[in-house]
Design a protein around this motif. Structure first.
Motif, mmCIF file in Angstrom:
data_model
loop_
_atom_site.group_PDB
_atom_site.id
_atom_site.type_symbol
_atom_site.label_atom_id
_atom_site.label_comp_id
_atom_site.label_asym_id
_atom_site.label_seq_id
_atom_site.Cartn_x
_atom_site.Cartn_y
_atom_site.Cartn_z
ATOM 1 N N ASN A 23 0.802 -1.227 0.000
ATOM 2 C CA ASN A 23 0.000 0.000 0.000
ATOM 3 C C ASN A 23 0.834 1.276 0.000
ATOM 4 O O ASN A 23 0.277 2.381 0.097
ATOM 5 C CB ASN A 23 -0.932 0.008 1.219
ATOM 6 N N ALA A 24 2.141 1.154 -0.124
ATOM 7 C CA ALA A 24 3.012 2.325 -0.028
ATOM 8 C C ALA A 24 2.804 3.291 -1.190
ATOM 9 O O ALA A 24 2.578 2.882 -2.329
ATOM 10 C CB ALA A 24 4.471 1.883 0.009
ATOM 11 N N GLN A 25 2.883 4.577 -0.875
ATOM 12 C CA GLN A 25 2.921 5.601 -1.911
ATOM 13 C C GLN A 25 4.351 5.719 -2.401
ATOM 14 O O GLN A 25 5.284 5.828 -1.588
ATOM 15 C CB GLN A 25 2.458 6.946 -1.368
ATOM 16 N N VAL A 26 4.549 5.699 -3.699
ATOM 17 C CA VAL A 26 5.908 5.707 -4.230
ATOM 18 C C VAL A 26 6.073 6.751 -5.323
ATOM 19 O O VAL A 26 5.103 7.244 -5.900
ATOM 20 C CB VAL A 26 6.308 4.312 -4.786
ATOM 21 N N GLY A 27 7.318 7.078 -5.584
ATOM 22 C CA GLY A 27 7.711 7.951 -6.680
ATOM 23 C C GLY A 27 9.122 7.580 -7.073
ATOM 24 O O GLY A 27 9.664 6.572 -6.608
ATOM 25 N N ASP A 28 9.745 8.376 -7.902
ATOM 26 C CA ASP A 28 11.109 8.096 -8.364
ATOM 27 C C ASP A 28 12.084 8.717 -7.375
ATOM 28 O O ASP A 28 12.271 9.939 -7.347
ATOM 29 C CB ASP A 28 11.316 8.676 -9.758
ATOM 30 N N ASP A 29 12.722 7.867 -6.577
ATOM 31 C CA ASP A 29 13.594 8.394 -5.524
ATOM 32 C C ASP A 29 14.879 8.987 -6.072
ATOM 33 O O ASP A 29 15.518 9.805 -5.395
ATOM 34 C CB ASP A 29 13.922 7.292 -4.504
ATOM 35 N N VAL A 30 15.299 8.611 -7.262
ATOM 36 C CA VAL A 30 16.472 9.248 -7.860
ATOM 37 C C VAL A 30 16.221 10.747 -8.033
ATOM 38 O O VAL A 30 17.126 11.565 -7.905
ATOM 39 C CB VAL A 30 16.836 8.575 -9.199
ATOM 40 N N THR A 36 7.451 7.961 0.578
ATOM 41 C CA THR A 36 7.677 6.990 1.653
ATOM 42 C C THR A 36 9.152 6.931 2.034
ATOM 43 O O THR A 36 9.493 6.795 3.218
ATOM 44 C CB THR A 36 7.169 5.598 1.228
ATOM 45 N N VAL A 37 10.037 7.057 1.051
ATOM 46 C CA VAL A 37 11.469 7.119 1.343
ATOM 47 C C VAL A 37 11.780 8.374 2.162
ATOM 48 O O VAL A 37 12.523 8.326 3.148
ATOM 49 C CB VAL A 37 12.303 7.101 0.055
ATOM 50 N N MET A 232 18.004 4.392 -6.470
ATOM 51 C CA MET A 232 16.902 3.454 -6.714
ATOM 52 C C MET A 232 15.635 4.226 -7.084
ATOM 53 O O MET A 232 15.472 5.373 -6.695
ATOM 54 C CB MET A 232 16.674 2.580 -5.479
ATOM 55 N N ARG A 233 14.761 3.611 -7.775
ATOM 56 C CA ARG A 233 13.568 4.301 -8.289
ATOM 57 C C ARG A 233 12.395 4.218 -7.307
ATOM 58 O O ARG A 233 12.393 4.854 -6.282
ATOM 59 C CB ARG A 233 13.213 3.723 -9.671
ATOM 60 N N GLN A 234 11.396 3.379 -7.564
ATOM 61 C CA GLN A 234 10.213 3.330 -6.690
ATOM 62 C C GLN A 234 10.513 2.475 -5.457
ATOM 63 O O GLN A 234 9.907 1.438 -5.206
ATOM 64 C CB GLN A 234 9.006 2.785 -7.462
ATOM 65 N N VAL A 235 11.462 2.965 -4.672
ATOM 66 C CA VAL A 235 11.974 2.188 -3.551
ATOM 67 C C VAL A 235 11.126 2.379 -2.293
ATOM 68 O O VAL A 235 11.404 1.787 -1.255
ATOM 69 C CB VAL A 235 13.457 2.545 -3.312
ATOM 70 N N GLY A 236 10.079 3.182 -2.400
ATOM 71 C CA GLY A 236 9.186 3.360 -1.263
ATOM 72 C C GLY A 236 8.551 2.065 -0.790
ATOM 73 O O GLY A 236 8.187 1.943 0.381
#
Length: 341
Positions: A23-30, A36-37, A232-236
């Motif tokens: 259920n995590a909200q994610v985006g591009d962490d780069v 979430t990160v 990392m990308r969608q690492v959330g």
């Protein structure tokens, strides 16, 4: 029933953790767009009273980034001879940073301020490597889960300040130390320039460490992480596991410690064990008598569906963890009490 006591890294996410990941909200962490990160990094930084955190795929990468931050090629790092950054990170300090080590023969992986003073090279003597960093590990892996006293770390910090040295904590199992010693994590945040903390050792997350420091240091760490391939990308989805672990699993660590101490009590009664290192947290390191074969003992455990690890030179290791349940514990104690070697 397979019982794996090789390490506390063998745990797997439970259903509730997997649900949080799903259920995590994610985006591009780069691009620093994963909410979430960001929440995880801010949460861990707040726990230790430090300005910022940066999420890493491994503790080794977090430690190696810290070393790169605090050294220049040719510099020297002071650390215990059994430290993880020296023994178990693939020679990364020399490969990534061009740094060498001044190794201290500490007590169960712990070093003292006096030993640090004796290991510092004169910065004006250009024939020697320039000492620039002190690394300590808490709890100590090869030292059998030993925990530093806060006062001892404060003394080392004073030496670092007096000699213009940076101070890094490999806190892979810092959560175990905090729970066992009932210490305030913010006291550690006040002492160290950088701290790496692990979310997979003992806390049940499948992956991840966070490097902590001030804003300027973590901004520089972002570039080093990129160079080392840690963007990392969608690492959330993984960060969500870390958030769940922080909220739900730290409080369970004393159970791991209790079970480890109970295993040590039974080992003391066996005829084939020569010495057991003091057990403070979740790691039991013990030496068998010279007439016995360590590999054969490991195999005898395996025949009873119990996996433990050998450290060489007659030493064996058992590590308790979140997935080692009470029903397993009762079985292990029973087997230990009657194992024929």
């Amino acid at each position: 029933m397979e019982i794996n006591l090789v390490s506390d890294t063998v745990t797997k996410p439970n259903f509730e953790m997997l649900e949080c990941m799903f259920n995590a909200q994610v985006g591009d962490d780069v691009y620093k767009q994963d909410p979430t990160v960001k929440e995880l990094e801010a949460t861990v930084a707040q726990i230790f009273g430090m300005e910022e955190g940066l999420f890493f795929p491994s503790g080794t990468m977090a430690n190696q980034t810290a070393i790169k931050l605090h050294t220049n090629p040719g510099d020297q790092i002071i650390a215990d001879k059994n430290s993880h950054v020296y023994l178990y990170e693939g020679g990364g300090a020399s490969f990534n940073s061009g740094a060498s080590f001044s190794l201290i023969d500490g007590h169960r992986g712990m070093i003292t301020a006096d030993q640090v003073v004796q290991s510092i090279n004169n910065p004006e003597f250009y024939h020697s490597a320039l000492t620039s960093l002190v690394c300590v590990e808490n709890t100590t892996n090869k030292g059998g889960g030993a925990c530093y006293e806060l006062e001892d770390l404060q003394k080392i910090k004073a030496v670092c300040v007096a000699n213009n040295l940076k101070f890094h904590l490999d806190g892979a199992r810092i959560w175990n130390a905090l729970m066992e010693k009932k210490q305030n994590p913010k006291a550690f945040g006040q002492l160290f320039d950088t701290i790496s903390v692990c979310l997979s050792k003992g806390l049940g997350a499948p992956i991840g460490s966070v490097l902590l420091g001030d804003k300027a240091t973590i901004h520089r760490a972002l570039r080093i992480r990129k160079i080392l391939g840690g963007g990392m990308r969608q690492v959330g989805y993984l960060a969500a596991a870390g958030l769940y672990a922080l909220e739900n699993n730290i409080s369970k660590l004393p159970e791991d410690h209790r079970r480890a101490k109970e295993i040590a009590q039974v080992l003391r009664k066996t005829h084939w064990v020569e010495h057991i290192a003091p057990v403070e947290t979740n790691i039991i390191v013990f030496t068998i008598k010279p007439q016995y074969n360590e590999k054969l003992i490991v195999e005898k455990f395996k025949l009873k569906n119990i996996s433990i690890s050998t450290m060489g030179q007659g030493k064996l290791r058992i590590v308790t963890h979140l997935d080692y349940r009470e029903v397993m514990h009762g079985y292990v104690l029973e087997i230990l009490g009657k194992l024929e070697v």
